[in-house]
Design a protein around this motif. Structure first.
Motif, mmCIF file in Angstrom:
data_model
loop_
_atom_site.group_PDB
_atom_site.id
_atom_site.type_symbol
_atom_site.label_atom_id
_atom_site.label_comp_id
_atom_site.label_asym_id
_atom_site.label_seq_id
_atom_site.Cartn_x
_atom_site.Cartn_y
_atom_site.Cartn_z
ATOM 1 N N ALA A 74 0.839 -1.206 0.000
ATOM 2 C CA ALA A 74 0.000 0.000 0.000
ATOM 3 C C ALA A 74 0.877 1.261 0.000
ATOM 4 O O ALA A 74 0.565 2.245 -0.693
ATOM 5 C CB ALA A 74 -0.933 -0.012 1.204
ATOM 6 N N TYR A 75 1.957 1.225 0.776
ATOM 7 C CA TYR A 75 2.838 2.396 0.829
ATOM 8 C C TYR A 75 3.490 2.648 -0.534
ATOM 9 O O TYR A 75 3.540 3.800 -1.000
ATOM 10 C CB TYR A 75 3.910 2.194 1.884
ATOM 11 N N TYR A 76 4.004 1.588 -1.194
ATOM 12 C CA TYR A 76 4.647 1.773 -2.492
ATOM 13 C C TYR A 76 3.641 2.293 -3.521
ATOM 14 O O TYR A 76 3.955 3.169 -4.342
ATOM 15 C CB TYR A 76 5.262 0.465 -2.977
ATOM 16 N N THR A 77 2.405 1.784 -3.459
ATOM 17 C CA THR A 77 1.364 2.266 -4.371
ATOM 18 C C THR A 77 1.108 3.752 -4.169
ATOM 19 O O THR A 77 1.036 4.530 -5.137
ATOM 20 C CB THR A 77 0.063 1.479 -4.156
ATOM 21 N N ALA A 78 0.967 4.179 -2.913
ATOM 22 C CA ALA A 78 0.725 5.595 -2.611
ATOM 23 C C ALA A 78 1.914 6.456 -3.034
ATOM 24 O O ALA A 78 1.735 7.576 -3.546
ATOM 25 C CB ALA A 78 0.441 5.760 -1.120
ATOM 26 N N TYR A 79 3.125 5.926 -2.850
ATOM 27 C CA TYR A 79 4.340 6.653 -3.247
ATOM 28 C C TYR A 79 4.348 6.922 -4.755
ATOM 29 O O TYR A 79 4.628 8.046 -5.203
ATOM 30 C CB TYR A 79 5.565 5.840 -2.826
ATOM 31 N N ILE A 80 4.024 5.895 -5.542
ATOM 32 C CA ILE A 80 4.012 6.049 -6.995
ATOM 33 C C ILE A 80 2.927 7.038 -7.426
ATOM 34 O O ILE A 80 3.150 7.915 -8.278
ATOM 35 C CB ILE A 80 3.819 4.688 -7.690
ATOM 36 N N MET A 81 1.759 6.926 -6.812
ATOM 37 C CA MET A 81 0.671 7.843 -7.178
ATOM 38 C C MET A 81 1.049 9.288 -6.872
ATOM 39 O O MET A 81 0.774 10.202 -7.663
ATOM 40 C CB MET A 81 -0.611 7.447 -6.445
ATOM 41 N N HIS A 82 1.661 9.490 -5.719
ATOM 42 C CA HIS A 82 2.081 10.842 -5.363
ATOM 43 C C HIS A 82 3.181 11.332 -6.305
ATOM 44 O O HIS A 82 3.174 12.495 -6.737
ATOM 45 C CB HIS A 82 2.570 10.874 -3.922
ATOM 46 N N LYS A 83 4.130 10.473 -6.644
ATOM 47 C CA LYS A 83 5.234 10.857 -7.523
ATOM 48 C C LYS A 83 4.737 11.340 -8.880
ATOM 49 O O LYS A 83 5.253 12.337 -9.428
ATOM 50 C CB LYS A 83 6.181 9.667 -7.717
#
Length: 532
Positions: A458-467
């Motif tokens: 979930a954290y990696y997904t949110a990181y990519i979306m924010h990036k």
């Protein structure tokens, strides 16, 4: 005039002599001088007459040598007649009047002269050639003044309105002819332009009359109702009247908030509007609705009104949640997500194997399925290999990337990126590959490991979306930003896989006695998304 000669014999003593009669010719000649419509040079007439007399004398002497032997008295008489004729001619010349010239002398132009094409400046009858900006005596539309000022002239003629000079544009007042500084003026063709403190036409962000405006660098016109980048790199919104905007503002069918002090767009913050209500704005600045994670808690913002729900049950993605008095969702979360939150499991840090380029960079290019070449969705995979660990999976793809590869791998302790997310991966077939950042979950085999793996995913997904600037939204009818491999098979095609559904269902039932779906994963992604 034709001179006619007459000869008369007379006796002088014992000799006969010849006398030439020319008086009539002389009289005619003088009469000609006095004629009103004939101009005769008197001196020339006298010369011609003298020449004629001399010629006559020569001819007479050659004809008869004796004629020259005249008596002395008669000779004296002849001399007296000649003197009288000469005196008459001299008197006639002295009494003649020379006509005066009718021409008047033209004064030399100097200084400012009012002409049909405007005030024109002369120096000793001449004007400067071309355009010049010169310090000249004061002139206005009402006439000459005192002192001197700077004026733009073109071949000496004063210039007004918008004028090009020294590779830019200036404005010269039509009444004073002076350059206008720091003012907004209408041109001679009707458009309005801003002129700066040095008189030059203004472009981009410019402060005037207590606020800020933006002037297009190509057209120089004021920009209304647009979001523009300043000369120093920041972006600002300008309203219908061109003024810089603050507070909540509508733009491109959504709402944003612009800080009243900095005028910058506010991202991922909860702000009070100019009318008093509070709203949440996401990492891309857009107003938020639905479930949203912020400061390690989950909230619900009502659609259409965009206000935070408090003390009520709300529904999202087919699930019901209780929003407390502070708006925090305290009931309705999946039990595994509650376990993650209540035990503060957190997430691993992202590591980049071979600087995130274990897969050669030139294998793929930018994203072919998006307008800007950047990803706009995230796809969740699962390896379906219960007997391998994360490094075994990474090494296999590193050696077989021509068959397939993803961007990253996740397990209970690691988030390892192996491929540059600015380039496509080959994990789900096309068209999905042309849009998605993709990662694999490695199978784990106990409750704690499964919960930690979900948290890392979930954290990696949110990181990519924010990036890449897009917010989490669950797939519905082929639209959304959070996808499973199974969703790709359902809505995009190019594959028939159904992961991670089976893997999640099995572990959730075996370790927690519950289910776990993309709706539950969305809760966790939303929570982490609010941390950025």
């Amino acid at each position: 005039m034709t001179n006619k000669k007459h000869y008369k014999l007379y006796k002088s003593g014992k000799n006969w002599c010849v006398m030439t009669i020319a008086a009539l010719a002389l009289t005619v000649s003088l009469t000609g001088v006095a004629s009103a419509d004939t101009t005769v040079d008197t001196a020339q007439a006298e010369t011609s007459l003298a020449q004629s007399s001399a010629s006559d004398a020569t001819q007479i002497e050659s004809t008869d040598a004796k004629i020259g032997e005249s008596e002395t008295n008669q000779s004296n008489q002849n001399n007296q007649q000649g003197n009288i004729s000469t005196q008459q001619a001299t008197d006639q010349k002295a009494n003649s009047v020379t006509p005066k010239s009718t021409e008047t002398s033209t004064p030399v132009k100097d200084g400012w002269v009012q002409e049909s094409n405007g005030w024109t400046f002369y120096k000793n009858g001449k004007t400067d050639l071309g355009r010049t900006y010169s310090y000249l005596p004061t002139i206005t539309s009402n006439g000459k003044g005192s002192g001197s000022n700077w004026y733009l002239t073109d071949n000496g003629v004063i210039q007004t309105g918008v004028q090009k000079w020294a590779d830019t544009y200036y404005y010269f007042d039509p009444s004073t002819y002076l350059r206008v500084d720091n003012d907004y003026r209408q041109s001679q063709w009707g458009d309005w332009y801003m002129f700066g403190k040095d008189g030059r036409i203004a472009t981009k962000v410019y402060q005037w009359a207590g606020t800020y405006y933006y002037f297009d660098p190509s057209t120089y016109l004021r920009v209304d109702n647009d979001y523009r980048q300043s000369q120093w790199g920041d972006w600002y919104l300008f309203g219908n009247d061109g003024r810089i905007q603050t507070g909540v503002q509508k733009w491109y069918d959504t709402y944003y908030y612009f800080d009243p002090s900095t005028y910058l767009r506010v991202d991922n913050d909860y702000r009070q509007s100019q009318w008093g209500d509070w709203y949440m704005f996401g990492p891309d600045g857009r107003i938020v609705s639905g479930l949203y994670g912020w400061k390690e808690s989950l909230y619900y913002f009502t659609p259409y009104l965009y206000t935070k729900a408090t003390n009520q049950w709300v529904s999202a993605n087919g699930k019901s949640y209780w929003a407390s008095g502070s708006g925090i969702i305290t009931s309705g979360l999946n039990s595994i997500n509650n376990y993650i939150l209540n035990n503060n499991l957190g997430h691993a840090n992202i590591t980049f194997y071979d600087n995130g380029q274990a897969i050669p960079l030139n294998i793929t290019g930018k994203y072919s399925g998006t307008g800007n070449g950047l990803p706009n969705i995230v796809i969740v995979h699962e390896t379906a290999n219960p007997n391998d660990n994360i490094w075994g999976e990474i090494n296999y793809e590193k050696n077989h990337y021509n068959d397939a590869f993803v961007h990253a791998f996740v397990d209970n302790n690691n988030i390892i990126q192996i491929s540059n997310t600015d380039h496509e991966a080959w994990g789900a077939g096309y068209p999905a590959n042309g849009r998605a950042v993709q990662f694999e979950q490695v199978e784990v085999h106990n409750a704690g490991a499964f919960a930690r793996e979900l948290s890392n995913a979930a954290y990696y997904t949110a990181y990519i979306m924010h990036k890449y600037g897009f917010a989490p939204s669950l797939v519905s009818n082929g639209n959304g930003t959070l996808w499973s491999h199974h969703n790709v098979s359902q809505y995009l095609g190019g594959t028939d896989h159904t992961d991670p559904d089976g893997y999640w269902y099995t572990n959730a039932h075996n370790f927690y006695g519950t289910d776990y779906t993309m709706r539950d994963f969305y809760e966790l992604v939303s929570l982490y998304y609010g941390e950025f």
